[in-house]
Design an enzyme around this catalytic site. Structure first.
Site, PDB file in Angstrom:
ATOM      1  N   ASP A 197      -1.623  -3.439   0.455  1.00 51.64           N
ATOM      2  CA  ASP A 197      -1.320  -3.999   1.776  1.00 51.64           C
ATOM      3  C   ASP A 197      -2.232  -3.378   2.848  1.00 51.64           C
ATOM      4  O   ASP A 197      -2.202  -3.803   4.007  1.00 51.64           O
ATOM      5  CB  ASP A 197       0.166  -3.841   2.131  1.00 51.64           C
ATOM      6  CG  ASP A 197       0.590  -2.394   2.266  1.00 51.64           C
ATOM      7  OD1 ASP A 197      -0.206  -1.489   1.952  1.00 51.64           O
ATOM      8  OD2 ASP A 197       1.741  -2.160   2.702  1.00 51.64           O
ATOM      9  N   SER A 198      -3.073  -2.418   2.445  1.00 51.62           N
ATOM     10  CA  SER A 198      -4.128  -1.917   3.330  1.00 51.62           C
ATOM     11  C   SER A 198      -5.047  -3.078   3.745  1.00 51.62           C
ATOM     12  O   SER A 198      -5.793  -2.970   4.715  1.00 51.62           O
ATOM     13  CB  SER A 198      -4.945  -0.820   2.632  1.00 51.62           C
ATOM     14  OG  SER A 198      -5.319  -1.225   1.332  1.00 51.62           O
ATOM     15  N   ASP A 207       0.634  -5.385  -4.248  1.00 57.49           N
ATOM     16  CA  ASP A 207       1.439  -4.523  -3.380  1.00 57.49           C
ATOM     17  C   ASP A 207       2.531  -5.348  -2.697  1.00 57.49           C
ATOM     18  O   ASP A 207       2.258  -6.423  -2.167  1.00 57.49           O
ATOM     19  CB  ASP A 207       0.518  -3.929  -2.306  1.00 57.49           C
ATOM     20  CG  ASP A 207       0.880  -2.504  -1.967  1.00 57.49           C
ATOM     21  OD1 ASP A 207       1.874  -1.978  -2.500  1.00 57.49           O
ATOM     22  OD2 ASP A 207       0.141  -1.906  -1.159  1.00 57.49           O
ATOM     23  N   LYS A 218       3.649  -2.908  -6.837  1.00 54.66           N
ATOM     24  CA  LYS A 218       3.872  -1.553  -6.314  1.00 54.66           C
ATOM     25  C   LYS A 218       4.748  -1.669  -5.080  1.00 54.66           C
ATOM     26  O   LYS A 218       4.567  -2.574  -4.273  1.00 54.66           O
ATOM     27  CB  LYS A 218       2.541  -0.894  -5.958  1.00 54.66           C
ATOM     28  CG  LYS A 218       2.708   0.467  -5.276  1.00 54.66           C
ATOM     29  CD  LYS A 218       1.388   1.162  -5.076  1.00 54.66           C
ATOM     30  CE  LYS A 218       0.639   0.744  -3.843  1.00 54.66           C
ATOM     31  NZ  LYS A 218       1.364   0.895  -2.549  1.00 54.66           N
ATOM     32  N   GLU A 248       6.671   0.788  -1.903  1.00 52.29           N
ATOM     33  CA  GLU A 248       6.791   2.095  -1.260  1.00 52.29           C
ATOM     34  C   GLU A 248       8.262   2.484  -1.137  1.00 52.29           C
ATOM     35  O   GLU A 248       9.102   1.659  -0.806  1.00 52.29           O
ATOM     36  CB  GLU A 248       6.175   2.044   0.149  1.00 52.29           C
ATOM     37  CG  GLU A 248       4.690   1.800   0.143  1.00 52.29           C
ATOM     38  CD  GLU A 248       4.079   1.829   1.554  1.00 52.29           C
ATOM     39  OE1 GLU A 248       4.767   2.239   2.517  1.00 52.29           O
ATOM     40  OE2 GLU A 248       2.902   1.444   1.669  1.00 52.29           O
ATOM     41  N   GLU A 260       1.099   9.741  -2.304  1.00 48.79           N
ATOM     42  CA  GLU A 260       0.132   9.716  -1.197  1.00 48.79           C
ATOM     43  C   GLU A 260       0.341  10.884  -0.238  1.00 48.79           C
ATOM     44  O   GLU A 260       1.442  11.100   0.271  1.00 48.79           O
ATOM     45  CB  GLU A 260       0.251   8.377  -0.442  1.00 48.79           C
ATOM     46  CG  GLU A 260      -0.739   8.297   0.731  1.00 48.79           C
ATOM     47  CD  GLU A 260      -0.946   6.890   1.272  1.00 48.79           C
ATOM     48  OE1 GLU A 260      -0.396   5.926   0.704  1.00 48.79           O
ATOM     49  OE2 GLU A 260      -1.678   6.774   2.280  1.00 48.79           O
TER      50      GLU A 260
END
Ligand code: KIV
Length: 259
Positions: free
Chosen positions: A44-45, A83, A112, A114, A181
């Site tokens: 999602d960056s 993501d 993925k 978070e 991270e």
């Protein structure tokens, strides 16, 4: 070596360091795959490095689906991980499974998400739906507002304990790998030693089973990079020089030339 699968990633723990990098479109997916990475993260960056937003909160499920489709069209040997963006799994496990299905239909071979202990039920539900999950703890950029910015996590003993607990619970919920991270390297090491699934770190030191970086940081295309990123080449200058030369050639008549 054939297609990278969950089984192969699990087997790499303790035998071979895992290489993960982001890619968001067809050509970069082909390039990173040709370079031989193990996992391609459609992160999602994307919201920041490709779409120009200030944070990853702006990435939407439709964005992630479209870019996952583009990466999957490259048919990489590497595993494609999609993501899950902010808002696509927090409301409920049902929402999480629906979002994961959308990414899997777009070509993601794993997703993925978070979050730690608070989201283990989402991880379990997605795994039960047949979609492999990579966890993501430590600095979780989707929560930078609540975390008080992009600061290193796990510095205090209480924070470190909470991270280890989350890691253990995510493995128990069925995650097959874990991104850690921007934590202290000691925390990343104790999690890596404790888990039987591989850890893939970004800014958390060398004691992990693999590393992940954002492609645009690696090739110098990001506006701003975090302190732990490493820039290997300056693609910004390369593109700038090429386009300047083209513009100059058009204006001077050197391109297209006489036929
Ligand atoms: O979105 C992303 O690029 C990520 C990496 C920083 C792990 O989540």
């Amino acid at each position: 070596m054939g297609k990278v699968t969950v089984r192969k990633i699990l087997k790499m723990k303790g035998s071979r360091r895992i290489v993960m990098i982001t890619a968001y479109d067809y050509p970069t997916a082909r390039i990173v795959d040709e370079a031989g990475v193990d996992m391609i993260l459609v992160g999602d960056s994307l919201a920041m490095v490709v779409l120009g937003h200030e944070s990853t909160l702006q990435a939407r499920l439709e964005d992630m689906v479209r870019h996952t489709e583009a990466v999957a069209r490259a048919r990489p040997r590497a595993m494609v991980v999609g993501d899950m963006p902010f808002g696509s799994y927090e409301p409920s496990s049902t929402r999480a499974v629906e979002s994961a299905i959308a990414l899997a239909r777009a070509g993601a071979e794993a997703v993925k998400l978070e979050g730690g202990s608070e989201y283990v039920d989402r991880v379990r539900a997605i795994v039960n739906a047949g979609i492999p999950v990579v966890g993501h703890i430590g600095l979780t950029p989707q929560r930078y507002l609540a975390l008080g910015g992009y600061r290193m996590q796990g510095r205090s003993e209480a924070e470190a304990r909470e991270l280890v607990r989350s890691a253990v619970e995510l493995e128990a919920a069925g995650a097959f790998a874990l991104v850690i991270e921007y934590t202290s390297p000691d925390v990343a090491r104790s999690i890596t030693d404790k888990l039987s699934i591989p850890t893939i770190c970004i800014g958390s030191g060398p004691h992990c089973d693999g590393q992940v970086l954002v492609l645009h940081d690696v090739i110098g295309l990001a506006r701003e990079s975090p302190p732990f990123a490493k820039r290997y080449r300056d693609a910004w200058s390369l593109i700038l020089e090429a386009v300047k030369e083209y513009a100059s050639d058009v204006r001077s008549g050197r391109f297209p030339g006489q036929s």
